[in-house]
Design an enzyme around this catalytic site. Sequence first.
Site, PDB file in Angstrom:
ATOM      1  N   GLU A   1      29.128  55.705  12.671  1.00 22.48           N
ATOM      2  CA  GLU A   1      29.646  56.662  13.759  1.00 22.48           C
ATOM      3  C   GLU A   1      31.185  56.193  13.683  1.00 22.48           C
ATOM      4  O   GLU A   1      31.877  56.996  14.194  1.00 22.48           O
ATOM      5  CB  GLU A   1      28.836  56.137  14.832  1.00 22.48           C
ATOM      6  CG  GLU A   1      29.019  57.361  16.014  1.00 22.48           C
ATOM      7  CD  GLU A   1      29.624  57.028  17.206  1.00 22.48           C
ATOM      8  OE1 GLU A   1      30.736  57.369  17.590  1.00 22.48           O
ATOM      9  OE2 GLU A   1      29.302  56.179  18.087  1.00 22.48           O
TER      10      GLU A   1
ATOM     11  N   ARG B   1      27.935  63.960  18.071  1.00 20.12           N
ATOM     12  CA  ARG B   1      29.287  63.100  17.608  1.00 20.12           C
ATOM     13  C   ARG B   1      30.128  63.786  16.464  1.00 20.12           C
ATOM     14  O   ARG B   1      30.419  63.097  15.608  1.00 20.12           O
ATOM     15  CB  ARG B   1      28.606  61.869  17.135  1.00 20.12           C
ATOM     16  CG  ARG B   1      28.128  60.967  18.202  1.00 20.12           C
ATOM     17  CD  ARG B   1      29.141  60.334  19.205  1.00 20.12           C
ATOM     18  NE  ARG B   1      28.488  59.357  20.101  1.00 20.12           N
ATOM     19  CZ  ARG B   1      27.825  59.635  21.125  1.00 20.12           C
ATOM     20  NH1 ARG B   1      27.556  60.836  21.266  1.00 20.12           N
ATOM     21  NH2 ARG B   1      27.399  58.597  21.612  1.00 20.12           N
TER      22      ARG B   1
ATOM     23  N   SER C   1      28.792  51.967  19.721  1.00 23.47           N
ATOM     24  CA  SER C   1      27.743  52.341  18.610  1.00 23.47           C
ATOM     25  C   SER C   1      28.669  52.297  17.417  1.00 23.47           C
ATOM     26  O   SER C   1      29.215  53.226  16.934  1.00 23.47           O
ATOM     27  CB  SER C   1      27.144  53.465  18.780  1.00 23.47           C
ATOM     28  OG  SER C   1      26.512  53.831  20.414  1.00 23.47           O
TER      29      SER C   1
HETATM   30  N1  EPU Z   1      16.980  49.811  21.617  1.00 23.93           N
HETATM   31  C1  EPU Z   1      16.308  48.586  20.858  1.00 23.93           C
HETATM   32  N2  EPU Z   1      17.005  47.579  20.434  1.00 23.93           N
HETATM   33  C2  EPU Z   1      18.396  47.480  20.628  1.00 23.93           C
HETATM   34  C3  EPU Z   1      19.136  48.763  21.134  1.00 23.93           C
HETATM   35  C4  EPU Z   1      18.258  49.906  21.481  1.00 23.93           C
HETATM   36  O1  EPU Z   1      14.977  48.555  21.050  1.00 23.93           O
HETATM   37  O2  EPU Z   1      18.818  46.561  20.222  1.00 23.93           O
HETATM   38  C5  EPU Z   1      15.910  50.805  21.803  1.00 23.93           C
HETATM   39  C6  EPU Z   1      16.023  51.022  23.232  1.00 23.93           C
HETATM   40  O3  EPU Z   1      15.112  50.251  23.891  1.00 23.93           O
HETATM   41  C7  EPU Z   1      15.851  52.454  23.675  1.00 23.93           C
HETATM   42  C8  EPU Z   1      16.488  53.208  22.334  1.00 23.93           C
HETATM   43  O4  EPU Z   1      16.546  52.199  21.250  1.00 23.93           O
HETATM   44  O5  EPU Z   1      14.359  52.726  23.494  1.00 23.93           O
HETATM   45  C9  EPU Z   1      17.753  53.886  22.657  1.00 23.93           C
HETATM   46  O6  EPU Z   1      18.734  52.749  23.151  1.00 23.93           O
HETATM   47  P1  EPU Z   1      20.010  53.237  24.188  1.00 23.93           P
HETATM   48  O7  EPU Z   1      19.503  53.904  25.467  1.00 23.93           O
HETATM   49  O8  EPU Z   1      20.762  52.127  24.307  1.00 23.93           O
HETATM   50  O9  EPU Z   1      20.889  54.198  23.690  1.00 23.93           O
HETATM   51  P2  EPU Z   1      21.368  54.478  21.836  1.00 23.93           P
HETATM   52  O10 EPU Z   1      20.544  55.528  21.281  1.00 23.93           O
HETATM   53  O11 EPU Z   1      21.400  53.143  21.521  1.00 23.93           O
HETATM   54  C10 EPU Z   1      23.226  56.343  22.746  1.00 23.93           C
HETATM   55  C11 EPU Z   1      24.642  56.377  22.297  1.00 23.93           C
HETATM   56  C12 EPU Z   1      25.452  55.618  23.160  1.00 23.93           C
HETATM   57  C13 EPU Z   1      25.444  55.818  24.703  1.00 23.93           C
HETATM   58  C14 EPU Z   1      23.783  55.783  24.882  1.00 23.93           C
HETATM   59  C15 EPU Z   1      23.322  56.200  26.276  1.00 23.93           C
HETATM   60  C16 EPU Z   1      24.699  57.035  19.973  1.00 23.93           C
HETATM   61  C17 EPU Z   1      24.837  56.315  18.502  1.00 23.93           C
HETATM   62  N3  EPU Z   1      24.947  55.969  20.927  1.00 23.93           N
HETATM   63  O12 EPU Z   1      22.803  54.932  22.330  1.00 23.93           O
HETATM   64  O13 EPU Z   1      26.818  55.733  22.808  1.00 23.93           O
HETATM   65  O14 EPU Z   1      26.164  54.967  25.308  1.00 23.93           O
HETATM   66  O15 EPU Z   1      22.965  56.350  23.983  1.00 23.93           O
HETATM   67  O16 EPU Z   1      23.331  57.639  26.249  1.00 23.93           O
HETATM   68  O17 EPU Z   1      24.520  58.307  20.094  1.00 23.93           O
HETATM   69  C18 EPU Z   1      28.861  55.190  21.531  1.00 23.93           C
HETATM   70  O18 EPU Z   1      28.718  56.228  20.997  1.00 23.93           O
HETATM   71  O19 EPU Z   1      29.846  54.471  21.406  1.00 23.93           O
HETATM   72  C19 EPU Z   1      27.919  54.742  22.435  1.00 23.93           C
HETATM   73  C20 EPU Z   1      27.633  53.599  23.093  1.00 23.93           C
END
Ligand code: EPU
Length: 337
Positions: free
Chosen positions: A333, A162, A237
């Site tokens: 972010e 990012r 995010s």
């Molecule tokens: N999780 C929870 N509770 C929640 C949300 C997430 O326990 O309310 C846990 C999930 O179960 C999982 C982990 O956190 O174990 C990661 O969650 P997720 O796969 O949803 O990905 P993320 O880390 O929350 C990142 C990016 C997203 C992107 C997704 C998929 C960042 C800040 N965000 O989200 O990007 O779509 O991975 O690759 O890096 C964005 O930048 O706007 C965005 C949506």
Amino acid sequence: MKVFENFSLKAYNTFGIDVKARKFISVTSIDDLKTVLKQTYSDQLFILGGGSNMLLTKDIDATVVHLDLKGTEITRETEEYVLIRAEAGENWHQFVLHTIENNWGGLENLSLIPGNIGTAPIQNIGAYGVELKDTFYTCTALNIQTLEERKFSLEECGFGYRNSIFKNDVKGKYVITSVTFKLKKKDHLIQTNYGAIDTALEEMGIDNPTIQDVSKAVIKIRQEKLPDPKILGNSGSFFKNPVISAQEFDTLKLKFPKMPSYQISDNEVKIPAGWLIDTAGLKGFREGDAGIHINQALVLVNYGNATGSEIWSLAAKVQEKVYDLFNIKLEAEVNVF
Ligand code: EPU
């Protein structure tokens, strides 16, 4: 070129925040953009793309230049790949769909990300194991002071998680006017290692996925988890996933054995901010019209008439709670103005 004064930006930011721009101009050509830049002092300029990664907390006392440059063009084509240039004002997802329809591979995992082409390199958008930098070839940008056009190569962009040169060394100095991607025409690299994609493909009954299938799977996952900004204002995010030392992680893991993590180097670990916020008990928390999404704690939402300051003060509460519980500082972010 039409100039609007005291113009509401509600329809121009995906959070749907109703602030006013002192002046608002939509530009549809590089010449128009140059004219506006010539006439406006740089400290009186506010460049606006898709408005999908920003939180507006006050009226913008400047000339808001909405980049509405459109068009795509193949600049080179071989048996193996195409170089395709898209102008800054093209909608990201529509462009991705166009590449998928033509069976050009590389952007399928980045389906359904809100925003426009021109702002995508600034934060090196990424999802499901893929980042913009993986298919980025070059971008063109206009120097706001000298009006000179410059090409930035992949190396020059200094892409990180990012992050890019446009958030650092040359911040506020250039307007990105187009981006060229290098996409594969055959031997597609199917990337389904990100757990959720495999599960979605399984649910869809697909064993040997094509890039079209991967795109459909990503769209399905995003639609299930992330609120549609047209229905519920949000900026994806809100926070970055924080990076902590392996040592800190080991200590935290004793107290929170279920804490998920991604090893990113020998001594650094990335923790999902969504999990931290969720575990702090904030998922679904709401104050007036500012809230934390019920399905994905990483997304702050505007239920209707929240102001940017209300969302920002909710974000501060989230940061405080997460810090108290985990001793981890969450960093926004989205860009806050
Ligand atoms: N999780 C929870 N509770 C929640 C949300 C997430 O326990 O309310 C846990 C999930 O179960 C999982 C982990 O956190 O174990 C990661 O969650 P997720 O796969 O949803 O990905 P993320 O880390 O929350 C990142 C990016 C997203 C992107 C997704 C998929 C960042 C800040 N965000 O989200 O990007 O779509 O991975 O690759 O890096 C964005 O930048 O706007 C965005 C949506």
